[in-house]
Design an enzyme around this catalytic site. Structure first.
Site, PDB file in Angstrom:
ATOM      1  N   ASP A 104      19.776  17.257   8.444  1.00 18.74           N
ATOM      2  CA  ASP A 104      18.839  17.310   7.709  1.00 18.74           C
ATOM      3  C   ASP A 104      18.660  18.565   6.815  1.00 18.74           C
ATOM      4  O   ASP A 104      18.839  19.694   7.571  1.00 18.74           O
ATOM      5  CB  ASP A 104      17.360  16.712   8.037  1.00 18.74           C
ATOM      6  CG  ASP A 104      17.560  15.421   8.750  1.00 18.74           C
ATOM      7  OD1 ASP A 104      18.266  14.777   8.582  1.00 18.74           O
ATOM      8  OD2 ASP A 104      16.581  15.427   9.882  1.00 18.74           O
TER       9      ASP A 104
HETATM   10  N1  URA Z   1      18.427  14.133  14.114  1.00 16.89           N
HETATM   11  C1  URA Z   1      17.403  14.303  13.152  1.00 16.89           C
HETATM   12  O1  URA Z   1      16.350  13.693  13.174  1.00 16.89           O
HETATM   13  N2  URA Z   1      17.724  15.022  12.071  1.00 16.89           N
HETATM   14  C2  URA Z   1      18.951  16.036  12.287  1.00 16.89           C
HETATM   15  O2  URA Z   1      19.205  16.849  11.459  1.00 16.89           O
HETATM   16  C3  URA Z   1      19.755  15.668  13.359  1.00 16.89           C
HETATM   17  C4  URA Z   1      19.578  14.771  14.132  1.00 16.89           C
END
Ligand code: URA
Length: 239
Positions: A104
């Site tokens: 993310d």
């Molecule tokens: N899980 C998440 O919630 N975000 C990420 O970036 C990776 C795994």
């Protein structure tokens, strides 16, 4: 063997049309001799472009320390992306250099990038169960019952067909834990923690297979051997 105009364009030097101009202008040699026929095929190892060997003709595999604030999408409308950290030529390659799975925008940590399409498919396929280790800080205390909850392989997230696979939770401090996942559902860590009534405040990936960041600073990357994840060697290589 690749056509010279295609080689230059695919490695991101310029467009195919510009490549033809470069070749006709005598900027490309094969085995030391100028070749002006842009349709000529040659092994990349025999080619020089302005006197230099072609830039990573066999492909790229990179390990990046993703900083916060950059997205893994190539779509400029989604905001500044991780590809802006790479040399401009690498951003013009075909196939595109792309992340192996995504983190993310606000997640930091270990991210692999490659132009090897088959590798992306292989390492993101749920079949391969590559362990990925995340470190999360959450807003409320984590309780030991969560260890069994995540390990059970029964946690159902909204909108998902299958429950989450068994995941290992290691509570490190009241509001800090490591979570080991072998799959990559959308926003999985944040959603698993949310399913327990807590919110992830910060998220960092420390490990992918056996690869770790070492002392790479946020925003930095290093090259890995393409053979790191060679077929048949499994996915747990060191680095
Ligand atoms: N899980 C998440 O919630 N975000 C990420 O970036 C990776 C795994």
């Amino acid at each position: 063997m690749r056509r010279l105009d295609q080689l230059l364009a695919n490695l991101g030097y310029c467009s195919r049309r510009e490549a033809r101009g470069w070749i006709e202008a005598g900027r490309v040699t094969v085995d030391g001799a100028v070749v002006t026929d842009y349709g000529r095929k040659a092994p990349p190892a025999a080619v020089r472009i302005d006197g230099e060997p072609p830039d990573h003709p066999d492909g790229l595999l990179l390990l990046m320390h993703k900083p916060a604030g950059l997205v893994c999408s190539h779509d400029e409308r989604e905001g500044p992306n991780i590809y802006s950290l790479l040399p401009p030529r690498w951003r013009l390659r075909n196939p595109l250099v792309t992340s192996i799975g995504r983190l993310d925008k606000d997640t930091t940590g270990l991210l692999l990038l490659t132009d090897q399409t088959e590798l992306v498919h292989r390492l993101t396929s749920p079949k391969h169960k590559v362990p990925k280790v995340y470190r999360a800080t959450v807003d409320q205390a984590l309780t030991p019952d969560l260890v069994a909850l995540f390990a059970a392989g029964t946690l159902q997230l909204d909108g998902e067909k299958e429950p989450c696979r068994p995941a290992e939770l290691r509570i490190l401090a009241p509001r800090e834990a490591e979570l080991v996942l072998t799959e990559g559902k959308y926003h999985q860590v944040r959603r698993m923690i949310a399913a327990t009534g807590r919110t992830v405040l910060s998220l960092h990936r420390t490990q992918f297979g056996h690869l770790t960041l070492g002392n790479l600073a946020p925003g930095q990357w290093r090259e890995l051997e393409l053979s790191t994840f060679a077929r048949g060697e499994g996915v747990a290589s060191s680095g």
